[in-house]
Structure formats: structure tokens, C-alpha cells
Scaffold this motif. Structure first.
Motif, PDB file in Angstrom:
ATOM      1  N   THR A   9     -23.023  51.339 -26.551  1.00  0.00           N
ATOM      2  CA  THR A   9     -23.356  51.414 -25.126  1.00  0.00           C
ATOM      3  C   THR A   9     -22.536  52.497 -24.442  1.00  0.00           C
ATOM      4  O   THR A   9     -23.071  53.314 -23.680  1.00  0.00           O
ATOM      5  CB  THR A   9     -23.124  50.060 -24.454  1.00  0.00           C
ATOM      6  OG1 THR A   9     -23.929  49.058 -25.102  1.00  0.00           O
ATOM      7  CG2 THR A   9     -23.489  50.116 -22.982  1.00  0.00           C
ATOM      8  N   ALA A  12     -23.759  55.885 -25.710  1.00  0.00           N
ATOM      9  CA  ALA A  12     -25.018  56.291 -25.090  1.00  0.00           C
ATOM     10  C   ALA A  12     -24.806  56.713 -23.647  1.00  0.00           C
ATOM     11  O   ALA A  12     -25.379  57.713 -23.184  1.00  0.00           O
ATOM     12  CB  ALA A  12     -26.026  55.146 -25.171  1.00  0.00           C
ATOM     13  N   ARG A 129     -26.485  49.953 -38.113  1.00  0.00           N
ATOM     14  CA  ARG A 129     -27.675  50.656 -37.637  1.00  0.00           C
ATOM     15  C   ARG A 129     -28.200  51.661 -38.662  1.00  0.00           C
ATOM     16  O   ARG A 129     -29.087  52.458 -38.373  1.00  0.00           O
ATOM     17  CB  ARG A 129     -27.388  51.394 -36.323  1.00  0.00           C
ATOM     18  CG  ARG A 129     -27.110  50.486 -35.141  1.00  0.00           C
ATOM     19  CD  ARG A 129     -28.332  49.649 -34.801  1.00  0.00           C
ATOM     20  NE  ARG A 129     -28.159  48.911 -33.568  1.00  0.00           N
ATOM     21  CZ  ARG A 129     -27.560  47.743 -33.442  1.00  0.00           C
ATOM     22  NH1 ARG A 129     -27.032  47.170 -34.520  1.00  0.00           N
ATOM     23  NH2 ARG A 129     -27.462  47.141 -32.276  1.00  0.00           N
ATOM     24  N   ARG A 224     -28.690  46.664 -24.948  1.00  0.00           N
ATOM     25  CA  ARG A 224     -29.700  47.428 -25.689  1.00  0.00           C
ATOM     26  C   ARG A 224     -30.722  48.039 -24.738  1.00  0.00           C
ATOM     27  O   ARG A 224     -31.142  49.193 -24.905  1.00  0.00           O
ATOM     28  CB  ARG A 224     -30.385  46.520 -26.727  1.00  0.00           C
ATOM     29  CG  ARG A 224     -29.475  46.104 -27.873  1.00  0.00           C
ATOM     30  CD  ARG A 224     -30.270  45.480 -29.000  1.00  0.00           C
ATOM     31  NE  ARG A 224     -30.882  44.212 -28.588  1.00  0.00           N
ATOM     32  CZ  ARG A 224     -30.321  43.032 -28.733  1.00  0.00           C
ATOM     33  NH1 ARG A 224     -29.091  42.937 -29.257  1.00  0.00           N
ATOM     34  NH2 ARG A 224     -30.937  41.930 -28.364  1.00  0.00           N
ATOM     35  N   THR A 225     -31.123  47.278 -23.731  1.00  0.00           N
ATOM     36  CA  THR A 225     -32.056  47.811 -22.734  1.00  0.00           C
ATOM     37  C   THR A 225     -31.421  48.952 -21.950  1.00  0.00           C
ATOM     38  O   THR A 225     -32.067  49.971 -21.663  1.00  0.00           O
ATOM     39  CB  THR A 225     -32.494  46.690 -21.780  1.00  0.00           C
ATOM     40  OG1 THR A 225     -33.075  45.617 -22.533  1.00  0.00           O
ATOM     41  CG2 THR A 225     -33.503  47.208 -20.766  1.00  0.00           C
ATOM     42  N   ARG A 227     -29.102  50.995 -22.994  1.00  0.00           N
ATOM     43  CA  ARG A 227     -29.011  52.185 -23.849  1.00  0.00           C
ATOM     44  C   ARG A 227     -30.340  52.917 -23.901  1.00  0.00           C
ATOM     45  O   ARG A 227     -30.397  54.151 -23.814  1.00  0.00           O
ATOM     46  CB  ARG A 227     -28.554  51.797 -25.259  1.00  0.00           C
ATOM     47  CG  ARG A 227     -27.116  51.318 -25.330  1.00  0.00           C
ATOM     48  CD  ARG A 227     -26.604  51.377 -26.761  1.00  0.00           C
ATOM     49  NE  ARG A 227     -27.282  50.457 -27.652  1.00  0.00           N
ATOM     50  CZ  ARG A 227     -26.865  49.227 -27.910  1.00  0.00           C
ATOM     51  NH1 ARG A 227     -25.777  48.758 -27.316  1.00  0.00           N
ATOM     52  NH2 ARG A 227     -27.530  48.452 -28.753  1.00  0.00           N
ATOM     53  N   ARG A 228     -31.411  52.178 -24.042  1.00  0.00           N
ATOM     54  CA  ARG A 228     -32.728  52.835 -24.075  1.00  0.00           C
ATOM     55  C   ARG A 228     -33.016  53.532 -22.752  1.00  0.00           C
ATOM     56  O   ARG A 228     -33.585  54.629 -22.727  1.00  0.00           O
ATOM     57  CB  ARG A 228     -33.811  51.804 -24.383  1.00  0.00           C
ATOM     58  CG  ARG A 228     -33.685  51.140 -25.756  1.00  0.00           C
ATOM     59  CD  ARG A 228     -34.912  50.307 -26.070  1.00  0.00           C
ATOM     60  NE  ARG A 228     -34.733  49.510 -27.274  1.00  0.00           N
ATOM     61  CZ  ARG A 228     -34.402  48.228 -27.285  1.00  0.00           C
ATOM     62  NH1 ARG A 228     -34.216  47.594 -26.123  1.00  0.00           N
ATOM     63  NH2 ARG A 228     -34.248  47.575 -28.413  1.00  0.00           N
ATOM     64  N   LEU A 231     -30.726  56.756 -22.316  1.00  0.00           N
ATOM     65  CA  LEU A 231     -31.136  57.805 -23.249  1.00  0.00           C
ATOM     66  C   LEU A 231     -32.498  58.379 -22.864  1.00  0.00           C
ATOM     67  O   LEU A 231     -32.734  59.589 -22.989  1.00  0.00           O
ATOM     68  CB  LEU A 231     -31.164  57.257 -24.680  1.00  0.00           C
ATOM     69  CG  LEU A 231     -29.793  56.913 -25.276  1.00  0.00           C
ATOM     70  CD1 LEU A 231     -29.949  56.328 -26.672  1.00  0.00           C
ATOM     71  CD2 LEU A 231     -28.897  58.149 -25.320  1.00  0.00           C
ATOM     72  N   GLY A 232     -33.394  57.509 -22.385  1.00  0.00           N
ATOM     73  CA  GLY A 232     -34.676  58.012 -21.905  1.00  0.00           C
ATOM     74  C   GLY A 232     -34.524  58.893 -20.688  1.00  0.00           C
ATOM     75  O   GLY A 232     -35.193  59.929 -20.552  1.00  0.00           O
TER      76      GLY A 232
END
Length: 260
Positions: A9, A12, A129, A224-225, A227-228, A231-232
Motif C-alpha cells: 500500500t 503503491a 504476489r 487492496r481497493t 492500491r488499485r 495506481l489507476g
């Protein structure tokens, strides 16, 4: 707070902050990122360490930027003062400001990440991972290089002082003492690298196949949400920057462009 987050986290978030700073290429954005880093460092209790380390890197950088671009900027048009070929121009100062704030923000982000991340947890998460172990080793070695050099240099200094070597005194004496410390430091780091290579081979570092780790690192669905999302957002900013450069349209108005 930051130290309790999953290492991926913080990794990211750091990567996204640097990508956004570079993509925006705008000094208010860089200042905002730097301010956010300082606030986060204060909350994590590493503010003093971040400022001390950043001063060593950024003070010479800012000085060189002001000298090179503040006095010798070839595209400068609005001259504030001049001494022969040296001219202080508005455009040069604006370029130095944008370059300096951008680099400052990136350096602060990287330093904060290096001070709050748990390297062992980061390597463990990369292992789970299925990230190539070579990448994890390079990243972990980079994060632990400065502390390793500091500890090794402290041991060398203590050993030399125990043998009667004077390491203080005038500036020339300090320079001579530093030269005497560099040779054993480099030799010790080379020996340590060889020992690490043998240890990695003994543990099957280069062997193919799945890997596991004994460390259990907490990772929530919210992280996790997050991080996505970051990064997006960073990917979108980079794509926007590339498209803007192709069509010659600035993403955000720069200080130098406003003075042109």
C-alpha cells in the motif's frame, strides 16, 4: 499509522505520488505533494529524519538550479539583473522553481517510504504476489544500503580511533581521514556482497518454482481497493500527460508559460 499499513500500500501510494508529480509538472502540485509528505511524516514520527536526509540531497540541488537556470537561462527574456553573461531572468527563476519543487516532492516521497516501510514485510508480500525474487532483492538491498553503510562506517571509525588514528581536527585532516576510511569501507561492502550471494545460493534464490514465506502480513480489502485506485489514477495521469505532449497542449499551466 503508516508503519501499520501493508508495504504494498505504501509502495503503491509512493509510486502514484511520484507519477502524479512528474505528469503534472506544475509547481503548486509539487508543493501540495511535498506538504502531504511532511504531514504524513509528522504523523509517523519520522519528520526529523526525513528533513535531515532531504537537506543533504536538496540543498546542493537547489543551489545548482538557481546558479544554472537563474543566472544562465538561455530562453530568458525578462531580465531582473545582469552581470555580463550572467542574467537573472524571470523565466530562469520560474524554471528553477518548477524543477526544484518537482524534485523535492519526489525525494521526500522516496525518503518517507524508506523510513516507514518494513523491508522484511515488503519482501514477504512480493513473494506471495509471485513477483520475481530478483526485483524484491534489489529493492530490499536499496532500502537497506544506507543503514548498512552507516553501520559499517561507524565500526571502521571506532577501529581506527582505537588504533590511535586522529579523525578530527582541521578540514584537511578530516579529508585525509575520510580517504583512509573509504578503502576499508569499499572492501567490507564487497565482502558482504559476496557473503550475501553465497547465502542466497544456499537458500535456492535462483531456483525456479513457487515460493513461500513464513511471515504473515495483514492486507485488508480496503487497502487492496486503495492500491488499485491510486495506481489507476497514476496511470491516467501519465496517459493524459503523453496525449497532451503529442498534441502540444499543457496539462496544467506552468509558471514559466504564464510569464512567457
Amino acid at each position: 499509522m503508516l508503519s501499520r499499513l501493508n508495504p504494498l500500500t505504501t509502495l503503491a501510494a509512493s509510486g502514484a505520488a511520484i507519477a502524479l508529480t512528474m505528469a503534472a509538472s506544475n509547481w503548486p502540485v509539487s508543493v501540495a505533494v511535498a506538504a502531504a509528505v511532511l504531514a504524513a511524516g509528522t504523523g509517523a514520527g519520522v519528520m526529523r529524519r526525513v528533513l535531515a536526509a532531504s537537506a543533504v540531497i536538496l540543498l546542493p540541488l537547489w543551489f545548482s538550479l538557481l546558479v544554472l537556470h537563474g543566472l544562465f537561462f538561455p530562453e530568458g527574456r525578462i531580465v531582473l539583473a545582469g552581470w555580463g553573461p550572467a542574467r537573472i531572468t524571470v523565466e530562469g527563476l520560474a524554471f528553477a522553481l518548477e524543477m526544484g519543487t518537482r524534485t523535492t516532492a519526489c525525494v521526500l516521497v522516496l525518503l518517507l517510504f524508506s523510513f516507514v516501510v518494513n523491508v522484511a514485510d515488503l519482501v514477504a508480500m512480493m513473494t506471495t504476489r509471485r513477483i520475481p525474487p530478483q526485483f524484491g532483492y534489489v529493492l530490499a538491498s536499496t532500502l537497506t544500503l544506507a543503514p548498512a553503510i552507516t553501520d559499517q562506517l561507524s565500526r571502521i571509525r571506532q577501529a581506527q580511533e582505537a588504533r590511535g588514528l586522529v579523525l578530527g581536527g582541521s578540514l584537511l585532516q578530516r579529508v585525509a581521514a575520510a580517504r583512509l576510511q573509504m578503502v576499508p569501507l569499499v572492501l567490507a561492502l564487497i565482502q558482504e556482497a559476496a557473503e550475501r550471494a553465497h547465502a542466497l545460493d544456499a537458500r535456492g534464490f535462483s531456483s525456479p518454482g513457487p515460493r513461500s514465506t513464513y511471515r504473515e502480513v495483514a492486507d485488508s480489502r480496503g487497502q487492496r481497493t486503495f492500491r488499485r485506485a491510486v495506481l489507476g489514477l497514476a496511470a491516467a495521469a501519465v496517459i493524459l500527460r503523453l496525449c497532451a505532449s503529442w498534441f502540444g497542449v499543457p496539462v496544467l499551466p506552468s509558471l514559466s508559460a504564464g510569464n512567457a
